[in-house]
Motif scaffolding. Sequence first.
Motif, PDB file in Angstrom:
ATOM      1  N   GLU A 178       2.619   3.081   8.119  1.00 32.02           N
ATOM      2  CA  GLU A 178       1.982   3.007   9.428  1.00 32.02           C
ATOM      3  C   GLU A 178       1.458   4.361   9.893  1.00 32.02           C
ATOM      4  N   SER A 179       2.206   5.415   9.670  1.00 24.77           N
ATOM      5  CA  SER A 179       1.784   6.745  10.137  1.00 24.77           C
ATOM      6  C   SER A 179       0.494   7.206   9.446  1.00 24.77           C
ATOM      7  N   GLU A 180       0.251   6.704   8.226  1.00 24.02           N
ATOM      8  CA  GLU A 180      -0.955   7.081   7.482  1.00 24.02           C
ATOM      9  C   GLU A 180      -2.008   5.985   7.506  1.00 24.02           C
ATOM     10  N   CYS A 181      -1.673   4.828   8.098  1.00 21.05           N
ATOM     11  CA  CYS A 181      -2.552   3.651   8.122  1.00 21.05           C
ATOM     12  C   CYS A 181      -3.022   3.335   6.688  1.00 21.05           C
ATOM     13  N   LYS A 182      -2.032   3.133   5.836  1.00 21.95           N
ATOM     14  CA  LYS A 182      -2.282   2.975   4.406  1.00 21.95           C
ATOM     15  C   LYS A 182      -1.306   1.952   3.831  1.00 21.95           C
ATOM     16  N   VAL A 183      -1.788   1.172   2.869  1.00 18.80           N
ATOM     17  CA  VAL A 183      -0.924   0.287   2.094  1.00 18.80           C
ATOM     18  C   VAL A 183      -0.708   0.963   0.752  1.00 18.80           C
ATOM     19  N   ARG A 184       0.543   1.049   0.349  1.00 22.47           N
ATOM     20  CA  ARG A 184       0.878   1.602  -0.965  1.00 22.47           C
ATOM     21  C   ARG A 184       1.427   0.474  -1.820  1.00 22.47           C
ATOM     22  N   VAL A 185       0.746   0.233  -2.940  1.00 25.71           N
ATOM     23  CA  VAL A 185       1.165  -0.798  -3.890  1.00 25.71           C
ATOM     24  C   VAL A 185       1.563  -0.087  -5.174  1.00 25.71           C
ATOM     25  N   THR A 186       2.781  -0.342  -5.641  1.00 23.94           N
ATOM     26  CA  THR A 186       3.272   0.213  -6.895  1.00 23.94           C
ATOM     27  C   THR A 186       3.444  -0.950  -7.863  1.00 23.94           C
ATOM     28  N   ILE A 187       2.810  -0.851  -9.034  1.00 24.52           N
ATOM     29  CA  ILE A 187       2.903  -1.930 -10.023  1.00 24.52           C
ATOM     30  C   ILE A 187       3.439  -1.380 -11.336  1.00 24.52           C
ATOM     31  N   TRP A 188       4.070  -2.259 -12.087  1.00 21.25           N
ATOM     32  CA  TRP A 188       4.550  -1.940 -13.421  1.00 21.25           C
ATOM     33  C   TRP A 188       4.457  -3.217 -14.241  1.00 21.25           C
ATOM     34  N   GLY A 189       3.809  -3.144 -15.394  1.00 18.64           N
ATOM     35  CA  GLY A 189       3.683  -4.316 -16.250  1.00 18.64           C
ATOM     36  C   GLY A 189       2.729  -4.032 -17.391  1.00 18.64           C
ATOM     37  N   ASN A 190       2.288  -5.104 -18.038  1.00 18.16           N
ATOM     38  CA  ASN A 190       1.377  -4.895 -19.158  1.00 18.16           C
ATOM     39  C   ASN A 190      -0.045  -4.638 -18.652  1.00 18.16           C
ATOM     40  N   ILE A 191      -0.914  -4.264 -19.572  1.00 19.43           N
ATOM     41  CA  ILE A 191      -2.271  -3.870 -19.192  1.00 19.43           C
ATOM     42  C   ILE A 191      -3.032  -5.023 -18.543  1.00 19.43           C
TER      43      ILE A 191
END
Length: 153
Positions: free
Chosen positions: A118-131
């Motif tokens: 919220e403080s940066e008005c940003k969504v952070r998505v972290t993914i891990w998996g195959n290509i």
Amino acid sequence: MKEKYYTVEQISEMLNIHPKTIQRYIREGKLQAGKIGKSWRVTGHDLSVFMESTRPQAGKVTIPLNKNSDYEIKVSSVIDIDVKGMDDAIRIMNTVTAALNTNLPEYGHPTMHAQFLESECKVRVTIWGNIQFAQAIIQLIMELVEIIRQEDY
């Protein structure tokens, strides 16, 4: 009879495999485990099932990870998306979560974490998996952001 539980460290020592590798097997769903507090625990039964499924066959030393190859490439990525507010953030996070929940077999056992900063008005998505999974999620995010930006104009 009471079920015996093993820690990641105990399994690592028994199998002579690095603890991080055991944790990766748990994340990928290859080794069933449950969390007790902050630590993973594996039942004796689940450890036996894992051992049977990874037993080398005919001199092979690798675990076949898919039909086409003995090797599988994993990708991790952090995607930061600038948004105008909470509504856009929720829309992006819900859509990405829905895509993860499709459970397509070609995606293997991916993981994803999304949060609204919220403080940066940003969504952070972290993914891990195959290509294939990483490519599909990144493409989805690109298209979704484009739709949201077009709606803003």
